[in-house]
Scaffold this active site. Structure first.
Site, PDB file in Angstrom:
ATOM      1  N   GLU A 286     -42.693  -6.147  -4.045  1.00 30.96           N
ATOM      2  CA  GLU A 286     -41.857  -5.043  -3.572  1.00 30.96           C
ATOM      3  C   GLU A 286     -42.160  -4.758  -2.105  1.00 30.96           C
ATOM      4  OE1 GLU A 286     -41.102  -0.307  -4.670  1.00 30.96           O
ATOM      5  OE2 GLU A 286     -42.910  -1.356  -5.364  1.00 30.96           O
ATOM      6  N   LYS A 356     -32.658  -1.669  -6.794  1.00 25.84           N
ATOM      7  CA  LYS A 356     -33.372  -0.887  -7.789  1.00 25.84           C
ATOM      8  C   LYS A 356     -32.469   0.205  -8.344  1.00 25.84           C
ATOM      9  CE  LYS A 356     -37.769   1.550  -8.437  1.00 25.84           C
ATOM     10  NZ  LYS A 356     -39.003   2.049  -7.768  1.00 25.84           N
ATOM     11  N   CYS A 406     -41.003  -2.410  -9.603  1.00 27.38           N
ATOM     12  CA  CYS A 406     -42.108  -1.497  -9.867  1.00 27.38           C
ATOM     13  C   CYS A 406     -41.858  -0.623 -11.094  1.00 27.38           C
ATOM     14  CB  CYS A 406     -42.389  -0.653  -8.619  1.00 27.38           C
ATOM     15  SG  CYS A 406     -44.039   0.093  -8.626  1.00 27.38           S
TER      16      CYS A 406
END
Length: 534
Positions: A286, A356, A406
């Site tokens: 990330e 995301k 994440c």
């Protein structure tokens, strides 16, 4: 002073004094034990140790919740248990708020405590409802407890975008009960075991239980473990040839990630590793490249794109922020090596892009009414745009790789949405993360447990490329097969075998999210409530 054994029998005033009673102290210690069960120290003792310690904590809680206690007292004790559990499980937030966010230590600690206390109101409500509805017969009370426990964990996972970190089911990974994960998911798994544990206590404490009934209560846990062992049959099978993968771990300290004088070396290392990898797929963590495309050194992105020519068979997934002030920003993953070769990842028809979807409160979006709090922190934060819930997989040879960024892999029901069409369902899960925000805390271990649970729920392998750890390959049975040491810089080269198929959890969560879990909670409560006796 009210006697500890009677502290909850005298209404609201007694509940308050009961906080300092023996029962309150015992519950506080039990909540701490529940949190410790989710730590790497517990996991290192022996296989299944986290489940043993969590079971002990639940046994203590079940013993304290005496039938003599009022609903208000049961709610208060449940709230205390949940608050201590969550503080112990998510206390790593203090590191990001204080060390990297610049909040004074007292304010950062207060923020963590208040958040955990607020989230534990779900457990307080669960305890209060259970005490209102308990029937007096151990098996009904145990079913009702399992229902309210599931209801509390469901609420923590769903409401206000959800924050289910530290859910009880994660402690059960290395036990026979893990065979239930592909059927029930992590919340159903945790609720099933909570039901079994309290049944073993309450069957012996019930005044109208004979020996046979008490032995039946003890047998619930054994039967559940046996069912878990038998239920763990394969729902997926190998798909195509195994992929060779390179997983990068830059080990960039968070306080250096956005320092201009340190970024040059960081960018060079990631570019060198990406371009020199000779595996089918290389994955960078990330925000491995923490700069927007127009902020990067001239020619940097062009060199990366040129290093993965279309048709050569080499691919990369790279974590990078995208966007601008007018269009908004996204926390994204860009795929290199596919048929499209535009140098600009923003351009329509350009490289594969994953944005995301499930954003972190305060970190990636600011909840309504809390902008004042974010302004106090010295972090590069803001409101990010959300990507789609159902994103296409990234194709490498015969494999379909489902990326998450994440915190997203905490939400198995959202990953399940990609399994609605079995022909397009992922064959490999991939997570890119940066846990440097939380220092050398338990967050790294807990996030690894979360990834292992997702592999169990979907019976698919998971590859994780992280900044500081845990950079690993996990097989379809939730076992770590390859791993880099944490807090070191390096590249993990391994093979991963993709699998195809849909587990029961993937099937029902793809169609209805976590609503079936809520329906199960209501059913358990309805059966357990019986003719509630106060």
């Amino acid at each position: 002073m009210v006697h500890p054994g009677r502290s909850a029998d005298c209404g609201g005033a007694a509940v308050v004094t009961g906080w300092w009673s023996f029962a309150g102290l015992v519950v506080l210690l039990a909540g701490g034990l529940h949190a410790w069960a989710l730590s790497p120290a517990a996991a290192a003792l022996f296989p299944g140790a986290p489940a043993v310690f969590q079971t002990a904590a639940l046994l203590v809680l079940a013993g304290v919740l005496s039938p003599r206690r009022t609903p208000r007292a049961v709610g208060a004790l449940s709230w205390l248990y949940g608050t201590v559990w969550l503080i112990g499980a998510t206390g790593w937030m203090f590191v990001s708020l204080h060390r990297y966010g610049g909040l004074p230590g007292w304010l950062a600690a207060l923020a963590v405590v208040l958040l955990c206390a607020a989230l534990s109101l779900y457990f307080a409500l669960a305890g209060w409802l259970w005490a209102r509805w308990r029937d007096g017969r151990w098996w009904r009370d145990a079913l009702a407890w399992g229902g309210v426990w599931l209801l509390a964990e469901w609420a923590r996972a769903i409401l206000f975008t959800g924050f289910p970190w530290g859910a009880s089911g994660y402690a059960l990974i290395d036990t026979p009960l893990a065979g239930l994960a592909p059927w029930l998911g992590v919340y159903g798994l945790g609720a099933a075991w909570a039901t079994a544990v309290v049944a073993s206590v309450w069957s012996w404490r019930s005044a109208d239980s004979g020996l046979a009934s008490r032995l039946a209560g003890l047998a619930v846990g054994l039967v559940l473990a046996a069912v878990g062992a038998l239920a763990g049959r394969p729902f997926t099978e190998p798909q195509g040839a195994a992929l060779s993968v390179t997983l990068l771990q830059g080990n960039v300290p968070q306080d250096e990630k956005f320092m201009a004088e340190r970024q040059g070396a960081m960018l060079r290392w990631h570019a060198e590793q990406l371009l020199s990898a000779r595996t089918d797929l290389v994955i960078a963590p990330e925000t491995a490249i923490p700069l927007l495309p127009f902020q990067q050194p001239p020619g940097y992105w062009d060199a990366l794109v040129g290093g993965f020519p279309a048709g050569e068979g080499r691919h990369a997934l790279v974590g990078v922020p995208l966007g601008d002030f007018e269009r908004g920003y996204t926390n994204s993953i860009v795929g290199l090596g596919g048929p499209a070769r535009h140098a600009d990842p923003e351009e329509a028809g350009g490289p594969y892009r994953y944005d995301k979807h499930h954003l972190v409160p305060f970190g990636e979006f600011i909840p309504w009414g809390f902008r004042w709090f974010v302004r106090m922190m010295n972090m590069p934060l803001g409101d990010f745009a959300r990507g789609p819930l159902v994103a296409p997989s990234y194709r490498v040879k015969q494999q379909r790789i489902a990326p998450t960024v994440c915190y997203e892999d905490l939400f198995g029901e959202e990953i399940a949405a990609r399994f609605r069409d079995p022909a397009q369902a992922p064959t490999i899960l991939a997570n890119v993360s940066n846990l440097a925000w939380f220092g050398e805390s338990v967050a790294m271990h807990q996030h690894l447990q979360i990834a292992r649970m997702r592999s169990l729920e979907f019976q698919l392998p998971t590859v994780r490329a992280t900044n500081t750890g845990a950079t690993v390959v996990i097989d379809h049975a939730g076992r770590v097969t390859d791993r880099l040491p944490g807090n070191t810089r390096g590249a993990l080269v391994a093979e991963v075998q993709g699998r195809q198929g849909v587990t029961p959890f993937a099937w029902w969560a793809a169609r209805a999210g976590l609503w079936p879990a809520l329906a199960l909670a209501v059913l358990l409560i309805a059966v357990g409530r019986g003719r509630a006796r106060h």
